[in-house]
Write a protein that holds these residues in place. Structure first.
Motif, PDB file in Angstrom:
ATOM      1  N   SER A  82       0.822  -1.218   0.000  1.00 61.79           N
ATOM      2  CA  SER A  82       0.000   0.000   0.000  1.00 61.79           C
ATOM      3  C   SER A  82       0.850   1.259   0.000  1.00 61.79           C
ATOM      4  O   SER A  82       0.390   2.332  -0.384  1.00 61.79           O
ATOM      5  CB  SER A  82      -0.937   0.007   1.205  1.00 61.79           C
ATOM      6  N   GLN A  83       2.114   1.126   0.414  1.00 65.29           N
ATOM      7  CA  GLN A  83       3.048   2.253   0.406  1.00 65.29           C
ATOM      8  C   GLN A  83       3.946   2.239  -0.835  1.00 65.29           C
ATOM      9  O   GLN A  83       4.917   2.983  -0.893  1.00 65.29           O
ATOM     10  CB  GLN A  83       3.917   2.221   1.670  1.00 65.29           C
ATOM     11  N   GLY A  84       3.617   1.396  -1.790  1.00 63.77           N
ATOM     12  CA  GLY A  84       4.371   1.357  -3.036  1.00 63.77           C
ATOM     13  C   GLY A  84       5.644   0.541  -2.984  1.00 63.77           C
ATOM     14  O   GLY A  84       6.483   0.642  -3.887  1.00 63.77           O
ATOM     15  N   VAL A  85       5.798  -0.295  -1.951  1.00 65.70           N
ATOM     16  CA  VAL A  85       6.986  -1.136  -1.828  1.00 65.70           C
ATOM     17  C   VAL A  85       6.715  -2.471  -2.510  1.00 65.70           C
ATOM     18  O   VAL A  85       5.717  -3.137  -2.228  1.00 65.70           O
ATOM     19  CB  VAL A  85       7.350  -1.366  -0.344  1.00 65.70           C
ATOM     20  N   LYS A  86       7.602  -2.872  -3.417  1.00 56.29           N
ATOM     21  CA  LYS A  86       7.448  -4.152  -4.099  1.00 56.29           C
ATOM     22  C   LYS A  86       7.765  -5.288  -3.134  1.00 56.29           C
ATOM     23  O   LYS A  86       8.823  -5.319  -2.508  1.00 56.29           O
ATOM     24  CB  LYS A  86       8.373  -4.235  -5.312  1.00 56.29           C
ATOM     25  N   VAL A  87       6.844  -6.236  -3.017  1.00 49.82           N
ATOM     26  CA  VAL A  87       6.988  -7.377  -2.115  1.00 49.82           C
ATOM     27  C   VAL A  87       6.970  -8.658  -2.935  1.00 49.82           C
ATOM     28  O   VAL A  87       6.125  -8.831  -3.810  1.00 49.82           O
ATOM     29  CB  VAL A  87       5.850  -7.403  -1.074  1.00 49.82           C
ATOM     30  N   THR A  88       7.913  -9.554  -2.645  1.00 47.91           N
ATOM     31  CA  THR A  88       7.985 -10.842  -3.318  1.00 47.91           C
ATOM     32  C   THR A  88       7.777 -11.956  -2.305  1.00 47.91           C
ATOM     33  O   THR A  88       8.422 -11.963  -1.242  1.00 47.91           O
ATOM     34  CB  THR A  88       9.353 -11.026  -4.005  1.00 47.91           C
ATOM     35  N   LEU A  89       6.875 -12.873  -2.606  1.00 47.50           N
ATOM     36  CA  LEU A  89       6.668 -14.034  -1.750  1.00 47.50           C
ATOM     37  C   LEU A  89       7.826 -15.003  -1.937  1.00 47.50           C
ATOM     38  O   LEU A  89       8.150 -15.398  -3.059  1.00 47.50           O
ATOM     39  CB  LEU A  89       5.342 -14.712  -2.104  1.00 47.50           C
ATOM     40  N   GLY A  90       8.459 -15.378  -0.844  1.00 48.50           N
ATOM     41  CA  GLY A  90       9.590 -16.285  -0.928  1.00 48.50           C
ATOM     42  C   GLY A  90       9.181 -17.668  -1.395  1.00 48.50           C
ATOM     43  O   GLY A  90       8.128 -18.185  -0.991  1.00 48.50           O
ATOM     44  N   SER A  91       9.997 -18.277  -2.219  1.00 47.03           N
ATOM     45  CA  SER A  91       9.714 -19.614  -2.719  1.00 47.03           C
ATOM     46  C   SER A  91       9.851 -20.639  -1.601  1.00 47.03           C
ATOM     47  O   SER A  91      10.459 -20.382  -0.556  1.00 47.03           O
ATOM     48  CB  SER A  91      10.677 -19.955  -3.856  1.00 47.03           C
ATOM     49  N   ARG A  92       9.323 -21.822  -1.863  1.00 46.01           N
ATOM     50  CA  ARG A  92       9.478 -22.911  -0.896  1.00 46.01           C
ATOM     51  C   ARG A  92      10.951 -23.248  -0.693  1.00 46.01           C
ATOM     52  O   ARG A  92      11.402 -23.515   0.426  1.00 46.01           O
ATOM     53  CB  ARG A  92       8.722 -24.135  -1.402  1.00 46.01           C
TER      54      ARG A  92
END
Length: 327
Positions: A82-92
């Motif tokens: 929501s603050q414009g920060v790119k977030v990546t879900l970590g892989s298994r």
């Protein structure tokens, strides 16, 4: 606040053997992984706390921050986005490598990589230190703390304070910006200094006994050029510690007796005393800079600045009572 502790630190360094010898023989960590170009080290019941990746010499690779649950991790990810920060879900695969159940990755405005995770894996075997020590002070306080050199603190302050929710413990504005943040009872788990550089300054690990630190100091002095700061005590977090040079060009602080605060009642404030009450002679600095810091310590001593020890009964000395009252 979603983030509750500093969980782990990742370092990129090709000097794997040197890191292994220092982490075990001096710091007292337990090496648990010698596979390929990676080394991992334990400090407690967690499967790992320090990770050294030999694929480059970039220095700080990642700071891993713990949250209590999957729900909190999701809320943190949503708040960042929501603050414009790119977030990546970590892989298994990455989660398995970090020995956690879930994690996300993102970067601060200066490009430093951060990970947030939940449900770290616990080891089935007891912690076996690399040298005889009483153990590390971790638990709810986390791994320790990390301090970054940054080009300018102002662009980073809103990110760590307002977006991540870190709480300011204290700060200094002259001769450059210096901010300390807490996420639990440890006086600070993160700090940044506006030195004009972008690099890791140091990370700190805290021991369970002052003798652990003193014996480590003896060992460090036997290794030519290992000691970077002599034994001393800090003014803000009251840590008695020394600093060592690492194979990667930054420092590690090795300490005991750090201050535990009450986050519910703590009030942030500006500090004006120097960083240390005594000691911490910066052996790596030019004499002019060392003298400036030395003069600050001597001024604090002349003003009677000291840390009151609640375990020691009062001396019933009228002069000392007046000095303490003025503090």
């Amino acid at each position: 606040m979603e983030i509750t502790a500093l969980g782990y630190i990742g370092i990129s360094s090709s000097q794997l053997d040197q890191w292994g010898r220092m982490a075990t023989g001096l710091l007292g960590m337990q090496q648990v992984d010698r596979g390929g170009k990676k080394r991992a080290f334990r400090m407690d019941d967690r499967k790992q706390r320090l990770i050294v990746d030999g694929s480059s010499d970039a220095g700080l690779a990642v700071m891993g921050w713990e949250v209590p649950s999957s729900a909190e991790l999701g809320r943190l990810a949503s708040g960042l986005e929501s603050q414009g920060v790119k977030v990546t879900l970590g892989s298994r695969a990455l989660a398995d490598e970090r020995h956690v159940t879930e994690l996300i990755s993102f970067a601060d405005p200066a490009g430093n990589r951060l990970e947030a995770f939940c449900k770290p894996e616990l080891a089935t075997e007891p912690f076996r230190p690399g040298r005889p020590i009483s153990g590390f002070r971790t638990g709810a306080l986390g791994m320790g703390h990390v301090v970054l050199n940054v080009e300018d603190v102002e662009p980073l302050l809103p990110f760590y304070r307002d977006v991540l929710g870190f709480h300011v413990s204290d700060f200094g504005l002259k001769p450059y910006g210096l901010y300390f943040f807490h996420v639990n009872g440890r006086h600070h788990s993160f700090a940044m200094v506006g030195s004009g550089r972008k690099a890791l300054h140091h990370f700190m690990v805290e021991l369970g006994s002052l003798d652990d630190v003193g014996q480590g100091y003896d060992l460090a002095q036997m290794d030519e050029g290992r000691v970077a700061y002599t034994l001393g005590r800090h003014t803000n977090d009251h840590m008695t510690s020394f600093y060592v040079n690492t194979p990667s060009g930054f420092f590690i602080e090795y300490g005991w007796g750090g201050r535990v605060i009450d986050p519910e009642t703590w009030q942030p404030h500006e500090t004006f005393d120097g960083p240390s009450l005594w000691g911490h002679e910066r052996l790596h600095m030019p004499e002019e800079q060392r003298k400036r810091l030395r003069d600050m310590r001597l001024d604090a001593a002349a003003r009677g600045v000291r840390v009151a020890d609640p375990r020691v009964p009062p001396l019933n000395c009228a002069w000392l009572d007046q000095v303490v009252a003025r503090e």
